[in-house]
Motif scaffolding. Structure first.
Motif, mmCIF file in Angstrom:
data_model
loop_
_atom_site.group_PDB
_atom_site.id
_atom_site.type_symbol
_atom_site.label_atom_id
_atom_site.label_comp_id
_atom_site.label_asym_id
_atom_site.label_seq_id
_atom_site.Cartn_x
_atom_site.Cartn_y
_atom_site.Cartn_z
ATOM 1 N N ASN A 157 -5.411 -3.334 -1.487
ATOM 2 C CA ASN A 157 -6.123 -3.543 -0.218
ATOM 3 C C ASN A 157 -6.078 -5.000 0.250
ATOM 4 O OD1 ASN A 157 -7.917 -4.616 -2.027
ATOM 5 N ND2 ASN A 157 -9.652 -3.345 -1.418
ATOM 6 N N LYS A 158 -5.552 -5.914 -0.577
ATOM 7 C CA LYS A 158 -5.372 -7.314 -0.170
ATOM 8 C C LYS A 158 -3.916 -7.633 0.146
ATOM 9 C CE LYS A 158 -7.252 -10.541 -2.559
ATOM 10 N NZ LYS A 158 -7.685 -11.395 -3.688
ATOM 11 N N CYS A 159 -3.037 -6.646 -0.010
ATOM 12 C CA CYS A 159 -1.599 -6.898 0.127
ATOM 13 C C CYS A 159 -0.972 -6.104 1.262
ATOM 14 C CB CYS A 159 -0.887 -6.551 -1.176
ATOM 15 S SG CYS A 159 -1.360 -7.618 -2.541
ATOM 16 N N SER A 160 0.096 -6.645 1.785
ATOM 17 C CA SER A 160 0.930 -5.988 2.785
ATOM 18 C C SER A 160 2.380 -6.305 2.460
ATOM 19 C CB SER A 160 0.579 -6.475 4.193
ATOM 20 O OG SER A 160 -0.729 -6.104 4.541
ATOM 21 N N MET A 161 3.262 -5.719 3.238
ATOM 22 C CA MET A 161 4.687 -5.894 3.002
ATOM 23 C C MET A 161 5.386 -6.183 4.322
ATOM 24 S SD MET A 161 7.147 -3.059 1.240
ATOM 25 C CE MET A 161 7.403 -2.143 2.754
ATOM 26 N N ALA A 162 6.314 -7.117 4.306
ATOM 27 C CA ALA A 162 7.137 -7.414 5.479
ATOM 28 C C ALA A 162 8.593 -7.137 5.135
ATOM 29 C CB ALA A 162 6.961 -8.865 5.899
ATOM 30 N N VAL A 163 9.283 -6.483 6.051
ATOM 31 C CA VAL A 163 10.719 -6.235 5.921
ATOM 32 C C VAL A 163 11.383 -7.066 7.005
ATOM 33 C CG1 VAL A 163 12.538 -4.489 6.045
ATOM 34 C CG2 VAL A 163 10.287 -3.883 5.128
ATOM 35 N N PHE A 164 12.410 -7.826 6.631
ATOM 36 C CA PHE A 164 13.101 -8.618 7.650
ATOM 37 C C PHE A 164 14.599 -8.622 7.408
ATOM 38 C CE2 PHE A 164 11.578 -11.469 4.366
ATOM 39 C CZ PHE A 164 12.613 -12.360 4.141
ATOM 40 N N VAL A 165 15.327 -8.817 8.497
ATOM 41 C CA VAL A 165 16.784 -8.799 8.498
ATOM 42 C C VAL A 165 17.257 -10.235 8.661
ATOM 43 C CG1 VAL A 165 18.828 -7.874 9.661
ATOM 44 C CG2 VAL A 165 16.704 -6.522 9.589
ATOM 45 N N SER A 168 23.460 -14.850 6.489
ATOM 46 C CA SER A 168 23.723 -15.765 5.376
ATOM 47 C C SER A 168 23.196 -17.176 5.631
ATOM 48 C CB SER A 168 25.222 -15.814 5.065
ATOM 49 O OG SER A 168 25.930 -16.284 6.198
ATOM 50 N N SER A 169 22.917 -17.509 6.899
ATOM 51 C CA SER A 169 22.315 -18.807 7.230
ATOM 52 C C SER A 169 20.794 -18.736 7.246
ATOM 53 C CB SER A 169 22.814 -19.294 8.597
ATOM 54 O OG SER A 169 24.194 -19.523 8.560
ATOM 55 N N HIS A 170 20.249 -17.618 6.798
ATOM 56 C CA HIS A 170 18.807 -17.374 6.722
ATOM 57 C C HIS A 170 18.147 -17.223 8.093
ATOM 58 C CE1 HIS A 170 18.537 -17.734 2.378
ATOM 59 N NE2 HIS A 170 19.369 -18.729 2.470
ATOM 60 N N GLN A 171 18.931 -16.916 9.133
ATOM 61 C CA GLN A 171 18.338 -16.636 10.439
ATOM 62 C C GLN A 171 17.843 -15.196 10.452
ATOM 63 O OE1 GLN A 171 21.498 -17.639 13.171
ATOM 64 N NE2 GLN A 171 20.779 -19.749 13.318
ATOM 65 N N ILE A 172 16.675 -15.001 11.064
ATOM 66 C CA ILE A 172 16.021 -13.690 11.077
ATOM 67 C C ILE A 172 16.339 -12.961 12.380
ATOM 68 C CG2 ILE A 172 13.797 -12.491 10.886
ATOM 69 C CD1 ILE A 172 14.561 -14.135 8.377
ATOM 70 N N PHE A 173 16.680 -11.668 12.269
ATOM 71 C CA PHE A 173 17.048 -10.850 13.417
ATOM 72 C C PHE A 173 16.160 -9.633 13.581
ATOM 73 C CE2 PHE A 173 20.815 -13.251 12.386
ATOM 74 C CZ PHE A 173 21.232 -13.686 13.634
ATOM 75 N N GLY A 174 14.930 -9.706 13.166
ATOM 76 C CA GLY A 174 13.985 -8.613 13.314
ATOM 77 C C GLY A 174 13.136 -8.466 12.073
ATOM 78 N N SER A 175 11.901 -8.029 12.274
ATOM 79 C CA SER A 175 10.990 -7.839 11.143
ATOM 80 C C SER A 175 10.023 -6.708 11.443
ATOM 81 C CB SER A 175 10.218 -9.129 10.843
ATOM 82 O OG SER A 175 9.415 -9.478 11.951
ATOM 83 N N GLN A 176 9.479 -6.152 10.381
ATOM 84 C CA GLN A 176 8.523 -5.056 10.476
ATOM 85 C C GLN A 176 7.494 -5.233 9.367
ATOM 86 O OE1 GLN A 176 10.406 -1.204 10.113
ATOM 87 N NE2 GLN A 176 8.512 -0.081 10.494
ATOM 88 N N ASN A 177 6.258 -4.929 9.664
ATOM 89 C CA ASN A 177 5.165 -5.112 8.714
ATOM 90 C C ASN A 177 4.591 -3.757 8.297
ATOM 91 O OD1 ASN A 177 3.499 -7.143 7.400
ATOM 92 N ND2 ASN A 177 1.834 -6.245 8.573
ATOM 93 N N PHE A 178 4.170 -3.660 7.033
ATOM 94 C CA PHE A 178 3.548 -2.455 6.509
ATOM 95 C C PHE A 178 2.270 -2.804 5.768
ATOM 96 C CE2 PHE A 178 7.997 -1.337 6.755
ATOM 97 C CZ PHE A 178 7.997 -0.035 7.219
ATOM 98 N N GLN A 179 1.224 -2.087 6.030
ATOM 99 C CA GLN A 179 0.003 -2.171 5.220
ATOM 100 C C GLN A 179 0.212 -1.272 4.007
ATOM 101 O OE1 GLN A 179 -2.617 -4.147 6.206
ATOM 102 N NE2 GLN A 179 -3.470 -3.775 4.185
ATOM 103 N N LEU A 180 -0.161 -1.736 2.839
ATOM 104 C CA LEU A 180 -0.045 -0.873 1.657
ATOM 105 C C LEU A 180 -1.135 0.186 1.693
ATOM 106 C CD1 LEU A 180 0.669 -3.305 -1.322
ATOM 107 C CD2 LEU A 180 2.270 -2.209 0.219
ATOM 108 N N PRO A 181 -0.845 1.384 1.219
ATOM 109 C CA PRO A 181 -1.884 2.411 1.150
ATOM 110 C C PRO A 181 -3.002 1.957 0.185
ATOM 111 C CG PRO A 181 0.297 3.346 0.704
ATOM 112 C CD PRO A 181 0.450 1.863 0.756
ATOM 113 N N ASP A 182 -4.235 2.283 0.520
ATOM 114 C CA ASP A 182 -5.377 1.911 -0.328
ATOM 115 C C ASP A 182 -5.317 2.580 -1.690
ATOM 116 O OD1 ASP A 182 -6.498 0.216 1.525
ATOM 117 O OD2 ASP A 182 -7.723 1.795 2.429
ATOM 118 N N ASP A 183 -4.723 3.772 -1.743
ATOM 119 C CA ASP A 183 -4.745 4.553 -2.981
ATOM 120 C C ASP A 183 -3.524 4.308 -3.878
ATOM 121 O OD1 ASP A 183 -2.911 5.726 -1.310
ATOM 122 O OD2 ASP A 183 -3.633 7.768 -1.603
ATOM 123 N N ILE A 184 -2.754 3.284 -3.591
ATOM 124 C CA ILE A 184 -1.540 3.074 -4.378
ATOM 125 C C ILE A 184 -1.795 2.291 -5.647
ATOM 126 C CG2 ILE A 184 -0.715 1.014 -3.206
ATOM 127 C CD1 ILE A 184 1.502 3.881 -4.313
#
Length: 184
Positions: A157-165, A168-184
């Motif tokens: 319940n204190k953590c979330s997850m980010a997915v990003f694209v 090779s130069s570490h430039q970001i081309f999009g991201s998405q965020n996820f809340q972790l399920p409470d019951d995990i």
């Protein structure tokens, strides 16, 4: 001598050094904010930070669906399936997954913040590569699984997850965020 950051990692130092090279900076420093791998500024200079964020290019967010499992009490497994919503050329990109924690509070015993209580949110605790993709359309389905080794005191319940694209130069081309399920 300064204070040892309890969330510091050699992995973060390597990543910061890669940004120093990619952005052609003379030195590495903290607190540093890198925005989409294209620009950087000092984190405690609010006007510069807001300006850097406002001027950053916008990209569509990926459309991943996430399936969370706890194969053991010490690990979290995440399977992601979806599209990047951006065309990927022959240079390719990495799809990265960051597990971060909010609500962290620490007493600072030394350094410039000696005697202060530091509160932190969005502290990346784990970072893994989901996959590398090349030459795909924006609608092509991408999938993969990452497994995170969890730390003492992990609380979903204190953590979330980010997915990003990122390229090779570490430039970001999009991201998405996820809340972790409470019951995990």
């Amino acid at each position: 001598m300064g204070w040892k950051d309890p969330y510091g990692s050699s992995q973060w130092t390597v990543r910061q050094k890669a940004y120093v090279e990619a952005l052609r900076l003379d030195t590495m420093f903290t607190p540093q904010v890198v925005v989409q791998g294209r620009a950087q500024c000092v984190a405690n200079e609010e006007d510069a930070l807001l300006s850097t964020i406002a001027s950053a290019p916008r990209f569509p967010a990926p459309t991943f669906q996430a399936n969370f499992q706890r194969p053991t009490s010490e690990s979290l497994q995440v399977t992601l399936t979806g599209s990047l919503r951006s065309k990927v050329d022959s240079n390719g990109v990495n799809v990265m997954v960051a597990l971060y924690e909010n609500g962290l509070v620490n007493d600072c015993p030394a350094g410039e913040n000696k005697g202060k209580v530091l509160s932190n949110d969005f502290v990346v605790r784990k970072l893994e590569k989901l996959c590398t993709v090349k030459d795909i359309s924006a609608k092509k389905t991408v999938s993969g699984t990452v497994t995170f080794t969890l730390w003492d005191g992990f609380s979903s319940n204190k953590c979330s997850m980010a997915v990003f694209v990122q390229n090779s130069s570490h430039q970001i081309f999009g991201s998405q965020n996820f809340q972790l399920p409470d019951d995990i």
